[in-house]
Design an enzyme around this catalytic site. Structure first.
Site, PDB file in Angstrom:
ATOM      1  N   LYS A  51      46.529  57.923  19.487  1.00  0.00           N
ATOM      2  CA  LYS A  51      46.025  58.900  18.366  1.00  0.00           C
ATOM      3  C   LYS A  51      45.237  58.319  17.535  1.00  0.00           C
ATOM      4  CE  LYS A  51      45.817  62.776  21.327  1.00  0.00           C
ATOM      5  NZ  LYS A  51      44.835  63.394  21.727  1.00  0.00           N
TER       6      LYS A  51
ATOM      7  N   GLU B 183      43.183  70.077  15.760  1.00  0.00           N
ATOM      8  CA  GLU B 183      43.995  70.877  16.163  1.00  0.00           C
ATOM      9  C   GLU B 183      44.980  70.246  16.913  1.00  0.00           C
ATOM     10  OE1 GLU B 183      41.243  69.573  17.383  1.00  0.00           O
ATOM     11  OE2 GLU B 183      42.411  68.300  19.558  1.00  0.00           O
TER      12      GLU B 183
ATOM     13  N   SER C  38      50.928  55.449  27.221  1.00  0.00           N
ATOM     14  CA  SER C  38      49.595  56.265  25.211  1.00  0.00           C
ATOM     15  C   SER C  38      50.429  56.528  24.013  1.00  0.00           C
ATOM     16  CB  SER C  38      48.850  57.430  25.920  1.00  0.00           C
ATOM     17  OG  SER C  38      50.265  58.097  26.053  1.00  0.00           O
TER      18      SER C  38
END
Lengths: 383, 255
Positions: A84, A106, A368
């Site tokens: 991210k 969010e 990830s």
């Protein structure tokens, strides 16, 4: 810039937001080819976030599973523990360039929230995060981390109290405050130009992985596997291989047998929500349905529009892995490689555990994120 | 489209909040007390353009089992029972899209609707619904905002039919105090380039605001959150009826 991926995407937003998104698109086009911006971004990704991430050959896991040579793209080693941060740093720099003072976002699992709060602290931007109360409970540690980073976390109590509702709230905030605020969407979804911007900022994953696998194997991999919530880590890996003869597999959350988040593998239909036309889990009247997964990051009723198009074109295959299989992968990877994956990434590992036996196959799993954030939850589940 | 009387008082009501009987009673009371048109909300699970008050109304309606089919059924009954003002269906795009645009517009026409108000459908995405509306002689109401450049305003106005829905504030629905200078400017800019009525909404909660917008050239006002607040607190239609007459009276004097 293209507004649509095939018939998916678009910009289904209130008129108030149209000029704001046009401005965003215009500014993004400028920085896309701006050498000094891209250099600045690269420097931060390398020196601050820890890129490039290794492409690691998981020998013991490969031997145990017998499905081929399994490589892990180690996004879990990045600062803040997940992919991210690639997008959070990119968009925060863009926000700063656009003269915005405040960023909002969010978050589902909390990883995007932490990444955004981190980027905000780094660049001196004011930051507020929207998080569903269900998610805030199961990811308490991430709420604390965001607060520690100087970010205000707004707990969302409406609807299903998960990611979908956090996006609604963030969109409402953006509609009222876009003049000084940038909405830093965390996945490759939302109204145009977000799906493209997020994909581009995540494409570094695939670009690196392609170079690394060619160095290590002397050839392209046979198969890429990544989990798909909104789909940003998957599209980040896939995008570098779209024109290559490489199989691509997106793994959705199969949930607990009753409830799930199977959009491209389940009964989802085409719909329009959160600014985009894509696949959504909805009832016969078009009301968006609640989803469930053990993994907060995959617990979303829709999917990024580019994935819907890749499915439509049969360029990528979408499969699902349930809670139990993901938990089993969570343990297996820990025990065989000393790597604890995030529950999201454990879904990708869980699919590879189900693959047909093969010896000469090369597989890249996008790892990830790391599993630290999930340890308390899994500890409870395994009791 | 049925004729829109000006200056128009157009209340928004969320269909089925908390049940169909109440909504019917409410609409009839509002029409009897000065409402010139109705914006009939079909609840959608994820109302991104709405503030807390309307979100809560929508949640109550969905809990009560409201569906698009039931809302159209109610509209049909209202028409049979003699409600003749223009009624515009306000909902989010996924509702008609999921039902099939051609199907939904046909059903809406048969039920007696005059058009649609879809807050998440800017003109760039509206071709399919607009042509279906044209086919059934329904209007697809376009939004204009203080942030519209003059080029964009021209583009929207050129595609518009029925009336223009001017958004008074940057943001979402919800009762606010005071009036917006930007909105007054928008009304004036728009009246210069079109004959279409300009009806203003978002954040209007009292007759003084309504009257100032009409004095500035608006052809009507839309009031939603304020009305939902009144009837959900009082659980009765009388207070809403009184509120509508007061606003209507003030609007008449502001022409």
């Amino acid at each position: 810039m293209k507004r649509y991926f095939g018939k998916y995407g678009g910009q289904f937003v209130p008129e108030t937001l149209v000029p704001a998104l046009a401005h965003l698109e215009e500014e993004y086009c400028k920085i896309k080819d701006d050498k000094s911006f891209q250099e600045n971004l690269s420097n931060l990704l390398f020196d601050y976030c820890g890129r490039p991430t290794p492409l690691y050959l998981a020998k013991r896991l490969s031997k145990k599973l017998g499905v081929g040579r399994i490589y892990l793209k180690r996004e879990d080693l990045l600062h803040t523990g997940a992919h991210k941060i690639n997008n959070a740093i990119g968009q925060s720099l863009l926000a700063k360039k656009m003269g915005k003072k405040r960023i909002i976002a969010e978050t589902g699992a909390g990883q995007h929230g932490v990444a955004t709060a981190t980027a905000a602290a780094l660049l001196g931007l004011e930051c507020e995060i929207y998080m569903g109360s269900t998610d805030a409970k199961r990811q308490e540690l991430n709420v604390f981390k965001m607060n520690l980073l100087g970010t205000k976390v707004n707990i969302v109590e409406s609807g299903s109290k998960t990611l979908k509702d956090a996006i609604n709230e963030a969109l409402r905030d953006y509609t009222a405050n876009f003049k000084d605020t940038h909405y830093l969407i965390g996945s490759a979804l939302g109204p145009h130009p977000y799906p493209t911007i997020v994909r581009d900022f995540q494409s570094v994953i695939g670009i690196e992985a392609k170079k690394q696998i060619l160095e290590k194997e002397g050839k392209l991999p046979d198969c890429l596997v990544a989990c798909v919530g909104g789909g940003s880590n998957a599209i980040g890996l896939f995008s570098a291989f779209l024109d290559e003869p490489v199989e691509m597999i997106g793994v959705e959350a199969g949930g607990n047998g009753k409830q799930h988040a199977e959009r491209l593998t389940g009964k989802a239909r085409e719909g329009v929500l959160h600014g985009m036309k894509s696949y959504f889990l909805q009832d016969e009247n078009g009301q968006i349905q609640n989803t469930y997964s053990v993994s907060a990051g995959l617990d979303y009723a829709g999917v990024g529009p580019e994935h819907s198009n890749l499915k439509e074109m049969e360029r990528a295959k979408y499969v699902s892995v349930n809670d139990q299989e993901a938990l089993s992968a969570f343990k297996t990877l820990s025990q065989y490689e000393g790597i604890t994956p995030a529950l999201e990434s454990a879904h990708a590992v869980g699919y590879v555990m189900k693959m047909e036996k093969a010896e000469d196959k090369t597989i890249i799993i996008n790892l990830s994120g790391r599993g630290d954030k999930d340890a308390p939850q899994v500890m409870e589940l395994l009791k | 489209m049925r004729e829109l009387k000006k200056p128009a008082l157009m209340p928004y009501v969320c269909c089925g909040d908390p049940n169909v009987q109440f909504t019917k009673k409410l609409i009839k009371a509002m029409v009897a007390n000065g409402a010139d048109a109705i914006e009939l909300g079909i609840p959608f699970s994820d109302p991104m353009a709405d503030g807390k008050t309307i979100q809560e109304a929508i949640t109550r309606a969905l809990k009560g089992g409201m569906t698009p089919g039931k809302a159209l059924e109610m509209l049909k009954e209202l028409r049979k029972e003699g409600v003749e003002v223009p009624i515009f269906i306000m909902t989010y795009y996924n509702i008609p899209f999921s039902s099939g645009i051609a199907n939904f517009t046909k059903l809406a026409k048969e039920a007696g609707a005059d058009g649609f108000i879809i807050p998440d459908l800017p003109i760039e995405e509206s071709d399919e619904l607009r042509s279906a509306c044209d086919e059934h002689d329904l209007v697809l109401v376009q939004f204009i905002t203080p942030g519209c450049s003059s080029e964009r305003l021209e583009k929207i106005v050129k595609n518009a039919k029925g009336f223009l829905y001017a958004v008074s504030v940057l943001g979402i629905t919800g009762a606010r105090d005071g009036i917006s200078e930007d909105a007054i400017e928008l009304i004036k800019r728009t009246k210069k380039i079109t004959e279409l009525p300009v009806v203003i909404g978002f954040g209007i909660s009292n007759e003084a605001q309504a009257s100032q917008y009409v004095k500035a050239g608006a052809d009507g006002v839309i009031i939603g959150s304020k009305i939902a607040k009144i009837y959900s607190n009082e659980n009765s239609v009388e207070e809403v009826a009184r509120f509508c007459s007061a606003v209507k009276e003030k609007l008449q004097k502001s022409k």
